[in-house]
Design an enzyme around this catalytic site. Structure first.
Site, short mmCIF file in Angstrom:
data_model
loop_
_atom_site.label_atom_id
_atom_site.label_comp_id
_atom_site.label_asym_id
_atom_site.label_seq_id
_atom_site.Cartn_x
_atom_site.Cartn_y
_atom_site.Cartn_z
N CYS A 24 0.70 -1.21 -0.19
CA CYS A 24 0.27 0.02 -0.14
C CYS A 24 0.74 1.12 0.01
O CYS A 24 1.96 1.31 0.45
CB CYS A 24 -0.85 -0.08 1.12
N GLY A 50 1.65 -0.03 -5.00
CA GLY A 50 0.35 -0.61 -4.91
C GLY A 50 -0.37 -0.38 -6.22
O GLY A 50 -0.59 0.79 -6.74
N ASN A 129 -1.43 1.76 5.70
CA ASN A 129 -0.41 0.76 5.00
C ASN A 129 0.30 0.04 6.18
O ASN A 129 0.75 0.64 7.15
CB ASN A 129 0.75 2.02 4.52
N GLY A 130 0.31 -1.24 5.83
CA GLY A 130 0.87 -1.89 6.79
C GLY A 130 -0.04 -3.14 7.11
O GLY A 130 -0.68 -3.70 6.14
N TYR A 269 14.76 -2.00 -1.81
CA TYR A 269 13.84 -2.20 -2.81
C TYR A 269 12.58 -1.24 -2.74
O TYR A 269 12.15 -0.75 -4.12
CB TYR A 269 13.42 -3.69 -2.77
#
Length: 493
Positions: A24, A50, A129-130, A269
């Site tokens: 996300c 995402g 997000n998570g 990354y």
């Protein structure tokens, strides 16, 4: 998300099943003339986090809360005037989504964030997000107490916990709810007049604060600030909640302080190379990782070649320290688009070649060092090796800019089951033989820590980052997965 055609590479990345994916990205803005357009630009910059779906919620005093949630890319859904006209207001939040491995192909529009809830004191929307590692137990408890869930997302638990809180304001209810949540979360939320940002006490997932004119911005990464011309102010600190309104910004500390454990794979990354983390360019960090890798794993060769695009900065660092010439031995097709071909076995095997092509004139007869960011399943690495050898390379040596990925992540990253991770069941030499390359070396965990700025390497007693995907040491117990039979490294020992 299943392709719209059996061989639609626009919908399914041919390299996608062999990379770890951030699930996300979140973005929010307050105090600007046209919030929705700012959010669309911000989400476009965060598209790498995402690519399956996205959503925007805005608020306008006349029309109230307005929501648009769609499958696909931001550019395809949030650029036409008709759609954007449905999202008036000076305040809003947005979200881009990449589903977990277990839910692919089953996603419904109700799973697409932001989520919205109507409370006695007014509405609120959240984007997360998570990953909530105790979501299953929370969901069971909430359902037993009468909650009705509309999605399969763990993030919806936050809305239901807020609804059941006895606190008087929405920010207070959010504090109350997030104290019940375990795992990793960076949350961007909004009420009718406030923009709210929160990071979990360990700060596993990123969240930054910016200013644009007289307004404020919250974003997963600094690159999304750049696209709207916003000024980077600072990172939201682990365990911090900021509440922004017309009165200004208020910083709160609703959680018991803990030592930060930011995700080290953001450096490797996930984050875009033009973002900044901890005051340092991600690009520079990745180049430093390649330099450290060259010191740890030298080899006699004629050409250093990145696996584009994620391996490029590390390959430049490796070439600089090793003295081996750098070259674009593999070229990435940036305009692959949608390819409709009958899915014969022969054509299926061309998946990687549709995205990557070898520069034959450059690699022929040479000993090639291929630098990539990680090895997950190893399927793509084998295909790339075959392409390099088919182009006439004399030798192929893999150098990987992260340690072996041997453990799944449960904090918001799409990771295969452990048995599908190549490093979970093979030694480095066994992986080399499996990939069929002349040599294979990974950067050490200490070397990675040195490259990201920890001169003394990894503090084994108190690691400075979350590195569970490499070490198997989880800073927060993945309670839901343990309940389902997962055995952590500590339990296995």
């Amino acid at each position: 998300m299943p392709p719209s055609h059996p061989f639609d590479f626009g919908a399914v990345d041919p390299l996608g099943d062999d990379k770890l994916h951030e699930e996300c990205g979140v973005f929010g803005v307050i105090g600007v003339t046209d919030a929705a357009n700012f959010i669309a630009l911000g989400l476009h910059a965060l598209q790498h986090r995402g690519q399956e779906a996205g959503g925007i919620v805005t608020h306008d005093p006349e029309s109230g809360f307005q929501t648009v949630r769609r499958f696909g890319y931001v550019r395809d859904n949030f650029t036409d005037a008709e759609t954007m006209a449905k999202l008036p207001g000076t305040l809003g939040i947005g979200h881009v989504r990449y589903s977990t491995a277990g839910s692919k192909g089953q996603t419904a529009i109700r799973d697409v964030q932001p989520f919205f809830g109507e409370f006695a004191m007014g509405g609120a929307a959240i984007a997360h997000n998570g990953n909530i590692t105790n979501a299953n137990s929370l969901r069971r408890e909430l359902i037993e107490r009468g909650s009705i869930f509309q999605s399969s997302s763990d993030s919806e638990c936050i809305i239901h916990l807020m609804a059941r809180s006895l606190q008087k304001t929405i920010p207070d209810r959010m504090e109350d709810a997030l104290r019940r949540v375990e795992g990793a979360f960076s949350v961007v939320a909004m009420t009718r007049s406030k923009l709210i940002g929160v990071r979990d006490p360990l700060g596993v997932r990123p969240l930054v604060l910016g200013r644009v004119g007289d307004g404020w911005v919250l974003s997963s990464e600094t690159c999304a600030l750049d696209i709207i011309g916003a000024e980077f102010v600072r990172e939201i600190e682990p365990g911090e909640m900021v509440v922004i309104s017309a009165a200004g910004l208020e910083s709160l500390r609703p959680f018991r302080p803990k030592k930060s454990r930011f995700c080290i794979f953001e450096h490797v990354y996930f984050s875009r190379p033009d973002s900044q983390i901890g005051g340092r360019s991600v690009y520079e960090t990745r180049e430093a990782i390649g330099a450290e890798l060259a010191r740890e794993a030298p080899v006699e060769a004629d050409l250093v070649c990145p696996v584009p695009d994620s391996g490029t900065p590390a390959a430049i660092g490796y070439a600089r320290v090793s003295g081996i010439p750098y070259g674009m031995g593999i070229v990435r097709n940036q305009y692959m688009g949608r390819t409709f071909i009958e899915p014969t076995e022969q054509i299926r095997n061309m998946g990687v070649r549709l995205k990557l092509n070898v520069n034959r004139a450059l690699v022929k007869g040479k000993r090639v060092v291929l630098v990539d960011d990680s090895v997950v399943r190893g399927t793509t690495s084998r295909k790339i090796k075959e392409m390099i050898l088919d182009a006439g390379a004399a030798e192929v040596h893999f150098r990987i800019a992260s340690p072996p990925t041997a453990w799944p992540c449960f904090y918001g990253v799409d990771t295969p089951q452990r048995e599908k991770l190549l490093a979970a069941g093979m030694s480095e030499e066994e992986m080399r033989a499996h990939l069929g390359v002349d040599s294979l070396r990974f950067i050490s965990l200490d070397g990675l820590y040195r490259a990201v700025g920890e001169a003394g390497g990894r503090n084994a007693a108190a690691p400075q980052y979350c590195d569970a995907c490499f070490s198997g040491e989880y800073p927060v117990e993945p309670a839901d997965m343990v309940e389902q039979g997962f055995r952590s490294k500590t339990a296995a020992e």
